[in-house]
Write a protein that holds these residues in place. Sequence first.
Motif, mmCIF file in Angstrom:
data_model
loop_
_atom_site.group_PDB
_atom_site.id
_atom_site.type_symbol
_atom_site.label_atom_id
_atom_site.label_comp_id
_atom_site.label_asym_id
_atom_site.label_seq_id
_atom_site.Cartn_x
_atom_site.Cartn_y
_atom_site.Cartn_z
ATOM 1 N N ILE B 145 5.185 1.734 -0.868
ATOM 2 C CA ILE B 145 4.886 0.294 -1.312
ATOM 3 C C ILE B 145 4.984 1.235 -2.538
ATOM 4 O O ILE B 145 5.266 0.646 -3.563
ATOM 5 N N ASN B 146 4.372 2.451 -3.104
ATOM 6 C CA ASN B 146 3.864 2.799 -4.412
ATOM 7 C C ASN B 146 5.593 2.903 -5.061
ATOM 8 O O ASN B 146 5.215 2.159 -6.611
ATOM 9 N N VAL B 147 6.608 3.153 -3.988
ATOM 10 C CA VAL B 147 8.017 4.037 -5.087
ATOM 11 C C VAL B 147 8.477 2.428 -5.087
ATOM 12 O O VAL B 147 8.845 2.355 -6.515
ATOM 13 N N ALA B 148 8.722 1.573 -4.229
ATOM 14 C CA ALA B 148 8.890 0.256 -5.014
ATOM 15 C C ALA B 148 8.461 -0.453 -6.042
ATOM 16 O O ALA B 148 8.548 -1.478 -7.088
ATOM 17 N N LEU B 149 6.381 -0.159 -6.022
ATOM 18 C CA LEU B 149 5.993 -1.107 -6.925
ATOM 19 C C LEU B 149 6.327 -0.152 -8.145
ATOM 20 O O LEU B 149 6.473 -1.046 -9.149
ATOM 21 N N LEU B 150 6.750 0.961 -8.586
ATOM 22 C CA LEU B 150 7.060 1.555 -9.419
ATOM 23 C C LEU B 150 8.274 1.694 -9.779
ATOM 24 O O LEU B 150 8.214 0.632 -11.227
ATOM 25 N N ARG B 151 9.479 0.974 -9.163
ATOM 26 C CA ARG B 151 10.012 0.763 -9.498
ATOM 27 C C ARG B 151 10.266 -0.804 -10.405
ATOM 28 O O ARG B 151 11.367 -1.090 -10.983
ATOM 29 N N LEU B 152 9.616 -1.570 -9.734
ATOM 30 C CA LEU B 152 9.599 -2.638 -9.962
ATOM 31 C C LEU B 152 9.056 -3.110 -11.490
ATOM 32 O O LEU B 152 8.989 -4.602 -12.047
ATOM 33 N N GLY B 153 8.161 -2.377 -11.665
ATOM 34 C CA GLY B 153 7.677 -1.910 -13.384
ATOM 35 C C GLY B 153 6.097 -3.102 -13.021
ATOM 36 O O GLY B 153 5.256 -3.716 -13.301
ATOM 37 N N LEU B 154 5.426 -3.087 -11.853
ATOM 38 C CA LEU B 154 4.716 -3.466 -11.716
ATOM 39 C C LEU B 154 3.548 -2.310 -12.423
ATOM 40 O O LEU B 154 1.958 -3.678 -11.853
ATOM 41 N N ILE B 155 3.794 -1.590 -11.663
ATOM 42 C CA ILE B 155 2.912 -0.888 -11.675
ATOM 43 C C ILE B 155 3.008 0.751 -12.272
ATOM 44 O O ILE B 155 4.015 0.748 -12.577
ATOM 45 N N ASP B 156 2.432 1.257 -13.378
ATOM 46 C CA ASP B 156 2.575 2.776 -13.846
ATOM 47 C C ASP B 156 1.743 3.337 -13.399
ATOM 48 O O ASP B 156 2.253 4.926 -13.357
ATOM 49 N N GLN B 157 0.987 3.303 -12.292
ATOM 50 C CA GLN B 157 -0.075 4.567 -11.316
ATOM 51 C C GLN B 157 0.864 4.421 -10.201
ATOM 52 O O GLN B 157 0.115 3.731 -9.988
ATOM 53 N N PRO B 158 0.847 5.070 -9.028
ATOM 54 C CA PRO B 158 0.567 5.406 -8.356
ATOM 55 C C PRO B 158 -0.504 4.479 -7.803
ATOM 56 O O PRO B 158 -1.850 5.407 -7.958
ATOM 57 N N LEU B 159 -0.694 3.610 -6.408
ATOM 58 C CA LEU B 159 -2.068 3.612 -6.298
ATOM 59 C C LEU B 159 -2.887 4.159 -5.428
ATOM 60 O O LEU B 159 -1.871 5.074 -4.337
ATOM 61 N N GLN B 160 -3.665 4.091 -5.078
ATOM 62 C CA GLN B 160 -4.397 4.930 -3.796
ATOM 63 C C GLN B 160 -4.841 4.487 -2.475
ATOM 64 O O GLN B 160 -5.468 3.819 -2.494
ATOM 65 N N MET B 161 -3.738 4.649 -1.636
ATOM 66 C CA MET B 161 -3.447 3.484 -0.525
ATOM 67 C C MET B 161 -3.601 4.680 0.613
ATOM 68 O O MET B 161 -4.522 4.404 1.457
ATOM 69 N N LEU B 162 -3.249 5.772 1.260
ATOM 70 C CA LEU B 162 -3.703 6.431 1.845
ATOM 71 C C LEU B 162 -5.116 7.250 1.658
ATOM 72 O O LEU B 162 -5.298 7.759 0.339
ATOM 73 N N TYR B 163 -5.300 8.097 2.529
ATOM 74 C CA TYR B 163 -6.369 8.960 2.028
ATOM 75 C C TYR B 163 -8.006 7.912 2.055
ATOM 76 O O TYR B 163 -8.656 8.239 1.313
ATOM 77 N N THR B 164 -7.481 6.743 3.002
ATOM 78 C CA THR B 164 -9.269 5.859 1.960
ATOM 79 C C THR B 164 -8.904 5.271 3.870
ATOM 80 O O THR B 164 -8.499 5.457 4.439
ATOM 81 N N GLU B 165 -11.061 4.304 3.830
ATOM 82 C CA GLU B 165 -10.742 3.891 5.037
ATOM 83 C C GLU B 165 -10.001 2.603 5.615
ATOM 84 O O GLU B 165 -9.909 2.615 6.353
ATOM 85 N N GLY B 166 -9.371 2.345 4.263
ATOM 86 C CA GLY B 166 -8.387 1.369 4.687
ATOM 87 C C GLY B 166 -7.721 1.626 5.541
ATOM 88 O O GLY B 166 -6.585 1.519 6.263
ATOM 89 N N ALA B 167 -7.298 2.754 5.320
ATOM 90 C CA ALA B 167 -5.693 3.262 5.585
ATOM 91 C C ALA B 167 -6.091 3.772 6.925
ATOM 92 O O ALA B 167 -5.497 3.637 8.208
ATOM 93 N N VAL B 168 -7.294 4.062 6.891
ATOM 94 C CA VAL B 168 -7.332 4.697 8.971
ATOM 95 C C VAL B 168 -7.643 3.676 9.440
ATOM 96 O O VAL B 168 -7.675 4.104 10.284
ATOM 97 N N ILE B 169 -8.952 2.768 8.498
ATOM 98 C CA ILE B 169 -7.770 0.967 9.602
ATOM 99 C C ILE B 169 -6.565 0.693 9.636
ATOM 100 O O ILE B 169 -6.824 -0.003 11.445
#
Lengths: 378, 301
Positions: B145-169
Motif C-alpha cells: 500500500i505504501n509503495v503504491a501510494l508513494l509511487r502515485l505521489g499521493l503521499i510523501d511519507q510512508p503511512l504508519q499502518m503496521l504495528y498499530t491496533e488497527g493492524a492487529v484488529i
Amino acid sequence: MPDRVTEPSDPRPLAAGVSAGASAGASAAPAVEFNDVQIAYGKFIAVHNFSLSIEKGSFVTLLGPSGCGKTTLLRAVAGLVGISSGQIAIGGRRIDDVPIYKRNIGLVFQNYALFPHKTVFDNVAFGLKYHNVPKADIAPRVARALEMVRLAGSERKLPSQLSGGQQQRIALARAIVFEPEVLLLDEPLSALDANMREEMRVEIKKIQKQTGITAIFVTHDQEEALSMSDRIVVMSAGKAEQIGSPTDVYDRPATTFVADFLGKANLLAATVKDRDAGGVSVTLSTGQTVRVATDRQVAAGDKVSVVVRPQKLAVGSELPNRLSGRVLSTSYLGSRIIYEIDLGQGSIIRANVAVVTEPVREGETIEVGFDPADCVLL
Amino acid sequence: MATRPADIRPTRGWRLYDPRLAWLLLAPATLLIVCFLILPILVMAVYTFFTFITAGVEQSTPTLANWHEFLTDPYYHGFLFKTLRVGVVTSLICGVVGYFPAYFIWSTEFKHKWLLLLLLIVPFWISFTIRTFSWIHILGEEGLINVALLRLGLIDQPLQMLYTEGAVIMGMVHFLLPYMILNVYVSLENIDRTLISAARSMGCTNAQAFREVTLPLSLPGLAAGLLLCFVLAAGSYVTPQILGSGRDALFGNLIYDTIMGQLNWPMGATLSIVLFLVLGSVAALYTRYMGMSQIVKGLGG
Ligand SMILES: Nc1ncnc2c1ncn2[C@@H]1O[C@H](COP(=O)(O)OP(=O)(O)O)[C@@H](O)[C@H]1O
Ligand SMILES: [Mg+2]
C-alpha cells in the motif's frame, strides 16, 4: 370483503371467451382461473397446458401422486414460482405481474410453517399487520380467528408448545384472518396422525363453509379429496386427467389413470365385439365376453378397457357378466372379504364382496359377476 | 439402564448399551482432558498463591500478593480493558462483515455451493503464522500500500499502518472471518424456507420478510460467531506479537512477557487465571442465554 383489495394496478380482464361470466361484472368472474398455464423449472416442464376455472366459494382439490405438479400450481397462484406461459387470474384480474406480497392469498403448508420465534398471537396477527389493518382491530380479529379454530386463549404460547394438530389449526387461522380472496392448502393434513387428520378434515371443511372462502386444496389422498371437495382435479405428470365432482371422477373415470388412482379399480383389457341399443359387448383378453352399458361410440375390433371397481363385483352366478378364476389370496375384513383372483393370461382382479356364505379358500375356483351398468368402458 | 428391553439378555455380564461400555469409550478423552487441561489449570491456580522471590525463583509459601498486585495495579487493568475492547471490536467487525457472505452463500442459486464453502476453508490450509506475516508485506513501510501510494505521489511519507491496533484488529478479522461466516451460514441453513414463503404470502416484501423471519432466526448463529470471535481475539497472542507494537500488546502478550521475560511464574499464573475467568464467564453468559450447541454446529460446518 378484504381490507386491502389487491391493487388494481393492471386490471386487465382475461382473454375473452375463456369464461362466460367475465363480461358480466366482477361478481360473476370465477374466483381463480387458470388459462393454458405452463410452468417450467429450467428445461423441465412441471405443469402442461393447465386450464381450470374455480367458482367463488367452492372447494377444489388437486389430487394426484407425488411429483405431479400440484404444489407447483399452488405456488404459481401464490406467486412463489413464475409461469412460463398462459395466465392466472384471481377474481377476474390477471396476476402474472402482481408481486407475491400484493396478491391477497392465504397459504397453509404441510409442515405448518409457523414462525417459531413468534407467539401464536404474533403469528396470527402477522398477515393483518402487513395488510395495514388498524392496530385497534388486530386483537379482536386475532381472537375471532383463534375462536374459529377452537384455540382461543393460546395467544401467549409459542408454536413449539402446541401439538401438530394445534399448530396446523393456528396456521389455518393465520391464513384466513386477513380474509384473503383465495385459501391455498398444500397437503395440510399429511403431517398429522390418522385420528387428527380425520378431525382436521371436518374442521377445515366447516371453516371453509362458514367463511365462504374459495379454497384450493392439494392432496395425494383420494379419501380426503372425495370427502371434502366440490370439485376434484385429478392430475398426473403435470396434466389434468379429469375435472369433475367427486362422484364424477369416482364413478365415471375419464382415463385409466383416474380409474386406477382412485380406488384401484380393476382394468380389464378387451376388444369390442359388437354394439347395440343397450350397450357394447366386449371380449376380454381372457376370452370371456361381457356386456357394458355405455353410450360411447365404438366400432367392432376397437381395443378398450373395462373398468370395474372391486366393490361392484359380487360372488355368484346370478349377474349377467361373469368372470371365473382361481383365488390367489383372501383378506377377511369381518363383514367384507377381498379376493385376489387370477383370471388367466396374467389378468388379475380384486373383488371386495360382502361375506354371505362360507368364504372361498385360496387355490379354489371362484365365480364373480357384475352388472353392465356398474362398469365403465374406456 | 432402567428400561431395558426384555429381549436384550446379558452376555457374559455385559449388556448392549451397557453404561460401563459408555464410560470405557469416554475414558481416553476424559483422561486427556483431565491430565492436560484440568490439572494444568489447577496447578496454575495453585501457583497464583506462590511467593515470587526473584526471576525464576519462587517459594510455595502461600501469599495473596499476586492477586493483590493484580487487583490494585492499574497497569494490569489497562491491559485487560484494552484486550476486551480489541476483542469486542474484532468480533463486531467480523459480525458485520461476515453476515453478508454467509447470506450470499445461503441464498445463491449457484449449483456448486460446496465450492463456495470450500473457499472459506482454503485459508486454513496455509499456516496461520504465515498468513499473519503476509500483512507485513501489505501494510509495512515498504509494503504494497505504501509503495503504491508513494509511487502515485499521493503521499510523501510512508503511512504508519503496521504495528498499530488497527493492524492487529485487521489481522484477527482476517483470521476469524471464516468462523463467523460458517456460524451464520449454518444457522441460515437451518431456517425452513417455507417460513419465508409464508411471510411473503402474508404481504411482506423481500426486505420485510428478511427482517421478520430470516434475521431473527439467524441471530443464534450470529451470536455464536460473535462469542467465538471474541474469545479467540481476546485470547490471541501471535497476532498482536507480529502485527502490534509494544503498545498494542494484548493480555496474552502480557502473560508471555511476565512468564518468559520476567520469569515471574506466580504473577504469570495469576494473569492466566484472570484471562481464563473473564473469557470463561463471557462464554458462560452466552451459554445461559443462547445454548452452546449452536457453536458446535457452526464448527461442524
Ligand atoms: N424448485 C424446483 N426445481 C426443479 N424441479 C422442481 C422444483 N420443484 C419441483 N420440481 C419438480 O416438479 C415436479 C412437480 O413437483 P411438485 O409440484 O412439488 O409436485 P407435487 O406437489 O405434486 O408432489 C416434480 O417432478 C419435481 O421434481
Ligand atoms: Mg407437493
